[in-house]
Design an enzyme around this catalytic site. Structure first.
Site, PDB file in Angstrom:
ATOM      1  CB  ILE B   6      -0.930   0.008   1.229  1.00 26.58           C
ATOM      2  CG1 ILE B   6      -1.715  -1.311   1.324  1.00 26.58           C
ATOM      3  CG2 ILE B   6      -1.885   1.202   1.169  1.00 26.58           C
ATOM      4  CD1 ILE B   6      -2.624  -1.414   2.535  1.00 26.58           C
ATOM      5  CB  THR B   9       0.145   7.289  -5.698  1.00 32.39           C
ATOM      6  OG1 THR B   9       1.079   8.253  -5.198  1.00 32.39           O
ATOM      7  CG2 THR B   9      -0.690   7.939  -6.789  1.00 32.39           C
ATOM      8  CG  ASP B  75       7.710   1.695   0.677  1.00 34.85           C
ATOM      9  OD1 ASP B  75       8.357   2.068   1.692  1.00 34.85           O
ATOM     10  OD2 ASP B  75       7.181   2.506  -0.108  1.00 34.85           O
TER      11      ASP B  75
END
Lengths: 211, 211
Positions: B6, B9, B75
């Site tokens: 997630i 954007t 991430d």
């Protein structure tokens, strides 16, 4: 006589003795005590000046530089006019980098100014809404978000300026010019750069009008 | 089983066969046909996912990387976990550049993503509201505003990535990774990078749970 460089953020003034800047909301008649000769990159701010001094004179048409560049901002032209050889970095709302070689403008590029970078980060995620670490050492890899952002901006700016300058001297001007110049040995900070170009142009106009 | 990354954007999905991305406003139950294992850098989007699949499982706590960096995005951790040696460039909403050396993360920096750069320029002046010239040659000095902006962004990104990579291989991922990778010889574009790290972590969890 007062020279005025109208930017996107400030009015910059020079009365041949001192330099000062005024935010558009604070522009007042008291700053315009004699005839103003100006250049502008912002129509809206220009109108503000003309409202206060109807006879202020835009000298843009007299600022001519030897270049193939189409659409070069008049402030960049003025700054470049003031040097014969070297790289001109104007670090204001935007950061422009221009290469001058024996009086000719060879081309140039545009980066966001430090303030625009900071806003850019904040617009991506609240996590990236940080101020810069101006004491960062660019030789160490960053270990936290504030340093990671500062390193990203300063190191990438240093790199592109270096690659465009090669062995040329680098002339910095603009609000963040003094700070950026500290990353370079072969650099000069000169807050007068744009006004030097305007003054040179003004002298040319006068000598022509006398003839 | 579906992996989900997630971002700020998009929602990025991987079902061990294919990868796809969905804008938050288009997120729908139809994308969540089996158990979701996710990581997230955006609380708001995470809530959106959990509303649609209550038992979706955040695997962030299992993604561990050897680093001194404080506050590294999950991430980035996942992408770095997937390689042993090299530089990881994730070019999405932001552009992160991280250095991995023999399984250790040595540090990294953050730059605005291409879209954030473009918005940054537009916020400075309407004159700078331009799209990028993606066919620009970085060896020529720019001669117009569109090229000046494109050169500023691409050349400065190329420079900082080069200076951080030195002789290491460069692994690109993210929406603009493919484009940026073309500026480098020693580069690989791998849209799977983050998912590879997630998959590795997932396998570790499973093997521990089996024991």
């Amino acid at each position: 006589m007062i020279f005025c460089d109208i930017g996107n953020t400030y009015f910059h003034f020079y009365d041949t003795k001192s330099i000062w800047k005024v935010a558009p909301e604070n522009l007042d008649k008291k700053f315009l005590t004699s005839q103003v000769y100006y250049i502008s990159v912002c129509k809206e701010h220009e109108q503000k000046l003309l409202k206060l001094q109807h006879h202020a004179r835009n000298i843009a048409e007299y600022i001519e530089i030897d270049t193939l560049y189409v659409g070069m901002g008049i402030d960049r032209k003025a700054a470049c006019l003031s040097i014969f050889d070297g790289v001109v970095v104007d670090a204001g709302s935007a950061i422009t980098i221009d290469v001058m070689h024996e009086g000719m403008h060879l081309g140039g590029c545009i980066l966001p100014g430090l303030f625009a970078y900071m806003h850019g980060y904040a617009s991506i995620s609240p996590v990236l809404k940080k101020s810069f670490n101006f004491n960062l050492n660019l030789d160490d890899l960053p270990q936290n978000t504030q340093d990671a952002i500062s390193f990203g901006v300063f190191k990438s700016l240093k790199g592109i300026i270096e690659s465009m300058a090669k062995n040329k001297k680098i002339f910095f001007t603009g609000g963040d010019g003094k700070f950026l110049s500290k990353f370079f040995n072969n650099s000069i900070y000169d807050e007068m750069l744009i006004f030097r170009g305007m003054e040179k142009t003004f002298k040319d106009i006068c000598s022509k009008e006398i003839k």
